[in-house]
Design a protein around this motif. Structure first.
Motif, PDB file in Angstrom:
ATOM      1  N   TRP A 120     -22.259  56.808 123.776  1.00 38.01           N
ATOM      2  CA  TRP A 120     -22.675  57.939 124.599  1.00 38.01           C
ATOM      3  C   TRP A 120     -23.152  57.442 125.964  1.00 38.01           C
ATOM      4  N   CYS A 121     -24.000  56.422 125.939  1.00 35.65           N
ATOM      5  CA  CYS A 121     -24.530  55.886 127.197  1.00 35.65           C
ATOM      6  C   CYS A 121     -23.421  55.295 128.062  1.00 35.65           C
ATOM      7  N   LYS A 122     -22.507  54.547 127.428  1.00 37.49           N
ATOM      8  CA  LYS A 122     -21.419  53.935 128.188  1.00 37.49           C
ATOM      9  C   LYS A 122     -20.544  55.006 128.834  1.00 37.49           C
ATOM     10  N   SER A 123     -20.221  56.060 128.072  1.00 38.87           N
ATOM     11  CA  SER A 123     -19.387  57.142 128.612  1.00 38.87           C
ATOM     12  C   SER A 123     -20.128  57.897 129.710  1.00 38.87           C
ATOM     13  N   TYR A 124     -21.417  58.094 129.516  1.00 39.68           N
ATOM     14  CA  TYR A 124     -22.219  58.842 130.490  1.00 39.68           C
ATOM     15  C   TYR A 124     -22.291  58.108 131.825  1.00 39.68           C
ATOM     16  N   PHE A 125     -22.578  56.817 131.776  1.00 44.09           N
ATOM     17  CA  PHE A 125     -22.754  56.059 133.016  1.00 44.09           C
ATOM     18  C   PHE A 125     -21.423  55.618 133.624  1.00 44.09           C
ATOM     19  N   SER A 126     -20.313  55.794 132.909  1.00 44.08           N
ATOM     20  CA  SER A 126     -19.014  55.496 133.507  1.00 44.08           C
ATOM     21  C   SER A 126     -18.584  56.583 134.487  1.00 44.08           C
ATOM     22  N   GLU A 127     -19.204  57.759 134.392  1.00 51.60           N
ATOM     23  CA  GLU A 127     -18.911  58.840 135.328  1.00 51.60           C
ATOM     24  C   GLU A 127     -19.705  58.650 136.617  1.00 51.60           C
ATOM     25  N   GLU A 128     -19.199  59.233 137.692  1.00 52.31           N
ATOM     26  CA  GLU A 128     -19.951  59.199 138.936  1.00 52.31           C
ATOM     27  C   GLU A 128     -21.239  59.997 138.781  1.00 52.31           C
ATOM     28  N   ALA A 129     -22.249  59.616 139.551  1.00 51.98           N
ATOM     29  CA  ALA A 129     -23.561  60.243 139.409  1.00 51.98           C
ATOM     30  C   ALA A 129     -23.498  61.751 139.587  1.00 51.98           C
ATOM     31  N   ARG A 130     -22.654  62.219 140.492  1.00 51.63           N
ATOM     32  CA  ARG A 130     -22.581  63.657 140.755  1.00 51.63           C
ATOM     33  C   ARG A 130     -21.890  64.425 139.629  1.00 51.63           C
ATOM     34  N   ASP A 131     -21.145  63.708 138.765  1.00 52.89           N
ATOM     35  CA  ASP A 131     -20.416  64.369 137.681  1.00 52.89           C
ATOM     36  C   ASP A 131     -21.140  64.292 136.340  1.00 52.89           C
ATOM     37  N   ARG A 132     -22.277  63.640 136.285  1.00 55.03           N
ATOM     38  CA  ARG A 132     -22.992  63.478 135.018  1.00 55.03           C
ATOM     39  C   ARG A 132     -23.776  64.740 134.669  1.00 55.03           C
ATOM     40  N   ASN A 133     -23.812  65.036 133.381  1.00 54.61           N
ATOM     41  CA  ASN A 133     -24.592  66.164 132.879  1.00 54.61           C
ATOM     42  C   ASN A 133     -25.810  65.608 132.148  1.00 54.61           C
ATOM     43  N   PRO A 134     -27.005  65.679 132.732  1.00 55.48           N
ATOM     44  CA  PRO A 134     -28.200  65.110 132.087  1.00 55.48           C
ATOM     45  C   PRO A 134     -28.473  65.711 130.722  1.00 55.48           C
ATOM     46  N   ARG A 135     -27.989  66.921 130.453  1.00 53.47           N
ATOM     47  CA  ARG A 135     -28.210  67.537 129.151  1.00 53.47           C
ATOM     48  C   ARG A 135     -27.547  66.715 128.041  1.00 53.47           C
ATOM     49  N   LEU A 136     -26.420  66.111 128.334  1.00 50.01           N
ATOM     50  CA  LEU A 136     -25.759  65.274 127.342  1.00 50.01           C
ATOM     51  C   LEU A 136     -26.591  64.037 127.024  1.00 50.01           C
ATOM     52  N   MET A 137     -27.267  63.493 128.035  1.00 52.28           N
ATOM     53  CA  MET A 137     -28.115  62.336 127.799  1.00 52.28           C
ATOM     54  C   MET A 137     -29.344  62.720 127.000  1.00 52.28           C
ATOM     55  N   ASP A 138     -29.862  63.925 127.205  1.00 57.49           N
ATOM     56  CA  ASP A 138     -30.988  64.404 126.394  1.00 57.49           C
ATOM     57  C   ASP A 138     -30.583  64.481 124.926  1.00 57.49           C
ATOM     58  N   LEU A 139     -29.386  64.958 124.663  1.00 59.30           N
ATOM     59  CA  LEU A 139     -28.906  65.049 123.289  1.00 59.30           C
ATOM     60  C   LEU A 139     -28.747  63.660 122.683  1.00 59.30           C
ATOM     61  N   ALA A 140     -28.348  62.688 123.481  1.00 59.28           N
ATOM     62  CA  ALA A 140     -28.240  61.315 122.981  1.00 59.28           C
ATOM     63  C   ALA A 140     -29.612  60.780 122.578  1.00 59.28           C
ATOM     64  N   GLN A 141     -30.639  61.132 123.347  1.00 64.87           N
ATOM     65  CA  GLN A 141     -31.991  60.707 122.993  1.00 64.87           C
ATOM     66  C   GLN A 141     -32.428  61.304 121.661  1.00 64.87           C
ATOM     67  N   ILE A 142     -32.031  62.542 121.408  1.00 68.13           N
ATOM     68  CA  ILE A 142     -32.359  63.170 120.128  1.00 68.13           C
ATOM     69  C   ILE A 142     -31.700  62.399 118.991  1.00 68.13           C
ATOM     70  N   PHE A 143     -30.434  61.994 119.184  1.00 69.62           N
ATOM     71  CA  PHE A 143     -29.746  61.180 118.183  1.00 69.62           C
ATOM     72  C   PHE A 143     -30.527  59.893 117.920  1.00 69.62           C
ATOM     73  N   LEU A 144     -30.957  59.240 118.984  1.00 70.12           N
ATOM     74  CA  LEU A 144     -31.657  57.973 118.844  1.00 70.12           C
ATOM     75  C   LEU A 144     -32.960  58.137 118.076  1.00 70.12           C
ATOM     76  N   TRP A 145     -33.748  59.141 118.442  1.00 70.62           N
ATOM     77  CA  TRP A 145     -35.046  59.310 117.797  1.00 70.62           C
ATOM     78  C   TRP A 145     -34.916  59.867 116.388  1.00 70.62           C
ATOM     79  N   CYS A 146     -33.845  60.587 116.096  1.00 70.72           N
ATOM     80  CA  CYS A 146     -33.582  60.984 114.711  1.00 70.72           C
ATOM     81  C   CYS A 146     -33.327  59.746 113.856  1.00 70.72           C
TER      82      CYS A 146
END
Length: 399
Positions: free
Chosen positions: A115-141
């Motif tokens: 998730w992190c690799k795919s997220y940061f492979s996009e340009e900063a203007r094209d990233r959706n921070p909501r997807l990164m929030d969901l990744a954090q939920i996966f991690l803490w689960c």
């Protein structure tokens, strides 16, 4: 008011780093407190719940944990609870539980890293921070549900679980506060379909056709796959469009697309080794990629069947209209490097078919491209000659 999206993206990207640092700090703090507790107080405080627990007659094999996270031994490790008939820890099933938990943890971590690799492979203007929030939920689960579960088999730090659950709550509610920001993830397939298909006819779009041609021209096995490209333009379409209106023109294009779809499907069923891709480039320009063969005779037979099918009348608003088709044909045997070059030459052959009287098919020849290039160069030379006053009249008397 202008918003600096780059700064917003940088702040959003820093959030997950903060979460990881927080997790490391929690673990380090827990270990430090545990070591300090064992070093400074070898036994639990008098009257503590640990002593009360031992006085109640618990197994002598239980170990007193003198640290804050276990409430100074008031909570036993799970190995003291999972006992067999002999009153000993049921190690086979404990090992199974630990192994399954570690399997889930490894899968969660792999998902998170992907998730992190795919997220940061996009340009900063094209990233959706909501997807990164969901990744954090996966991690803490993974941390709260499985990592701490394995940990508590040996170290009953249930207060540490509460700390981890606090972080899980933070990320979960951070995500829940604005669920609408995640809605785009569910519409991604629809947006991709709209990008790959023409909205009027539902055929492949120009971009999808170009991508397919590029794939054919750069085959992984080396060289280009055998394929033919048929570029067709409908004669007198502009006259129909201008006289009956754009809605009638759109209706005609949809009917043409339906006939082409039926023709390509029938051709593919009759020739199982061939695959046909049908697309609309724009206006009344349609293309068919016949993948699997560039044989001149079979392609011409297919083009002839298209002429017969497409010249039949079309019923538009109760009126029957007729439109013939001019087809330009080229194939991958010409050694094209790009899809644009192949489309250009097929388009050139199509205009040769129009000049030849319309309602016919013409194969591309390199001389056609040379003639077009020479005509453009001549036009440019004439324009420059006029600007530079290089043209003059010469009179020759006739005797």
């Amino acid at each position: 008011m202008r918003i600096n999206t780059c700064n917003l993206s940088r702040r959003a990207d820093a959030v997950w780093i903060t979460a990881l640092v927080s997790l490391v700090l929690v673990i380090v703090t827990a270990v430090a407190i545990t070591l300090w507790s064992h070093a400074s107080s070898p036994s639990a405080p008098a009257g503590s719940s640990a002593h009360a627990h031992h006085d109640a007659g618990t197994s002598s094999s239980s170990t007193t944990h003198n640290d804050f996270f276990t409430n100074y031994g008031a909570y036993m490790p799970r190995t003291h609870c999972l006992l067999n008939e002999a009153g000993q820890p049921d190690w086979p099933w404990i090992i199974v539980l630990i192994g399954l938990s570690l399997g889930v943890i490894s899968a969660y971590v792999r998902i998170y890293l992907f998730w992190c690799k795919s997220y940061f492979s996009e340009e900063a203007r094209d990233r959706n921070p909501r997807l990164m929030d969901l990744a954090q939920i996966f991690l803490w689960c993974a941390v709260c549900g499985y990592a701490t579960s394995v940990l508590m088999f040996f170290w009953p730090a249930y207060r540490l679980v509460a700390v981890c659950l606090f972080f899980l709550n933070v990320w979960s509610w951070r995500f829940c506060i604005n669920l609408s920001g995640f809605r785009g993830a569910f519409t991604a397939d629809r947006y991709r379909r709209l990008a790959e298909h023409d909205p009027l006819t539902s055929l492949y779009s120009r971009g999808a056709i170009r991508q397919r041609l590029n794939d054919l021209l750069s085959d992984a096995d080396g060289g280009a796959k055998p394929a033919a490209l048929l570029f067709r333009d409908f004669d007198r379409f502009k006259l129909i469009n201008d006289s009956m209106g754009h809605e009638a023109g759109d209706d005609l294009l949809r009917q043409i697309a339906d006939r082409l779809t039926h023709a390509t499907k029938t051709h593919g069923e009759q020739n199982h080794l061939l695959t046909c891709h049908l697309g609309r480039l724009g206006g009344d320009e349609f293309v068919i990629i016949v993948e699997g063969s560039s044989d001149r005779a079979s392609v011409e037979a297919f083009a002839k069947s298209l002429h017969e099918m497409l010249t039949c009348g079309y019923n538009i608003d109760g009126r029957v209209v007729h439109s013939s088709v001019s087809i330009g044909i080229t194939c991958t045997d010409h050694g094209y490097a790009t899809a644009d070059a192949m489309l250009r030459d097929a388009d050139t052959a199509m205009y040769e078919a129009k000049r030849a009287g319309r309602a016919c098919s013409v194969w591309f020849d390199k001389a056609m491209h040379d003639a077009v290039r020479d005509a453009i160069e001549l036009e440019n030379d004439l324009r420059h000659a006029i600007e530079r006053s290089e043209l003059f009249l010469v009179y020759q008397p006739i005797i």
